[in-house]
Design an enzyme around this catalytic site. Structure first.
Site, PDB file in Angstrom:
ATOM      1  N   SER A  75       0.836  -1.201   0.000  1.00 28.52           N
ATOM      2  CA  SER A  75       0.000   0.000   0.000  1.00 28.52           C
ATOM      3  C   SER A  75       0.878   1.260   0.000  1.00 28.52           C
ATOM      4  CB  SER A  75      -0.962  -0.042   1.190  1.00 28.52           C
ATOM      5  OG  SER A  75      -1.998   0.891   1.042  1.00 28.52           O
ATOM      6  N   HIS A 125      -7.425  -5.802  -0.245  1.00 24.69           N
ATOM      7  CA  HIS A 125      -6.247  -4.942  -0.104  1.00 24.69           C
ATOM      8  C   HIS A 125      -5.269  -5.486   0.937  1.00 24.69           C
ATOM      9  CE1 HIS A 125      -3.911  -1.335  -0.441  1.00 24.69           C
ATOM     10  NE2 HIS A 125      -4.111  -0.989   0.827  1.00 24.69           N
TER      11      HIS A 125
END
Length: 254
Positions: free
Chosen positions: A82, A235
């Site tokens: 991320s 994610h």
């Protein structure tokens, strides 16, 4: 920058994402220790590292290079998730001679629309005093519209003090720098940069962080890219599918 080192061999730096700390990629680090010297970091404004008032990708990449110098490494491999993936990419693009290869987990080298307003609002409105405890804090975050899994993750940033709790992270600094965190600007003149060494992008098939429309930006900046998709993962692919994620990363780094 606070860090921990384990294992022996060629150095690999693991970089966590927004609101995280060096424990986020601990499972991956453990899986790599037999073959690599693993360095897990607390990014500035996170964990036990220093608080910055200004936080952008060029300065964060410079901080990674300073750590590499401090540890006496000539060059390293880097894995980032991320926001940590953006830092890894920025380091490779700005200092390609110091990065041997690169793994980017579920993020693209692009500017994103804001998506953490609910999280920031919930964190900012949580009163931290002697009446606060982890249970009431969890209830507050859930009532603020944050799902329980994310709330539990965020509460790992709480640390006890004589007066109750405080955040380990620099919440004010993260809010003030959020536009730079979701942005993607490495040079003032917007000159194109590219990294010509091996790199791997891994995405979760249930995540909307790396989409088909990001392909051109990825290939333009990382022409030697390869890609993997982990089915059934979002994610947080490294936490949702750790065995698969760790194996993909280890195979690429080897």
């Amino acid at each position: 920058m606070h860090y921990v080192i384990s294992g022996a061999g060629e150095p690999v730096i693991l970089i966590h994402g927004l609101f995280g700390n060096l424990d986020n990629l601990k499972s991956l680090g453990t899986s790599l220790e037999n073959d690599f010297q693993v360095v897990r970091v607390d990014l500035p404004n996170h964990g036990l590292s220093e608080h910055w008032s200004t936080m952008d990708y060029p300065s964060l990449a410079k901080a990674i290079i300073a750590l590499i110098d401090e540890l006496g490494f000539n060059s390293v491999k880097i894995v980032g998730h991320s926001m940590g993936g953006k830092i890894a990419m920025a380091t490779a693009l700005l200092y390609p001679e110091r990065v041997n290869s690169l793994v980017v987990a579920d993020i693209a080298p692009v500017t994103y629309q804001p998506r953490h307003q609910t999280v920031f609002a919930g964190l900012s409105s949580l009163v931290l005093d002697k009446d606060t405890n982890r249970k009431t804090a969890l209830v507050h975050l859930i009532n603020s519209g944050i799902d329980e899994g994310t709330a539990q993750f965020l509460l790992k940033n709480l640390q006890r003090t004589d007066d109750g709790f405080e955040w380990k992270m620099n919440l004010t600094g993260l809010i003030n720098c959020y536009d730079r965190i979701i942005g993607w600007q490495l040079t003032d003149d917007h000159r194109p940069l590219h990294y010509d060494k091996p790199c791997l992008f891994i995405r979760g098939d249930e995540s909307n962080y790396v989409m088909a429309e990001h392909r051109d930006a990825i290939v333009a900046q990382f022409p030697q890219v390869s890609a993997k998709t982990i089915n059934g993962a979002g994610h947080w692919l490294h936490a949702q599918k750790p065995e698969i994620f760790n194996r993909i990363v280890a195979n690429f780094l080897r």
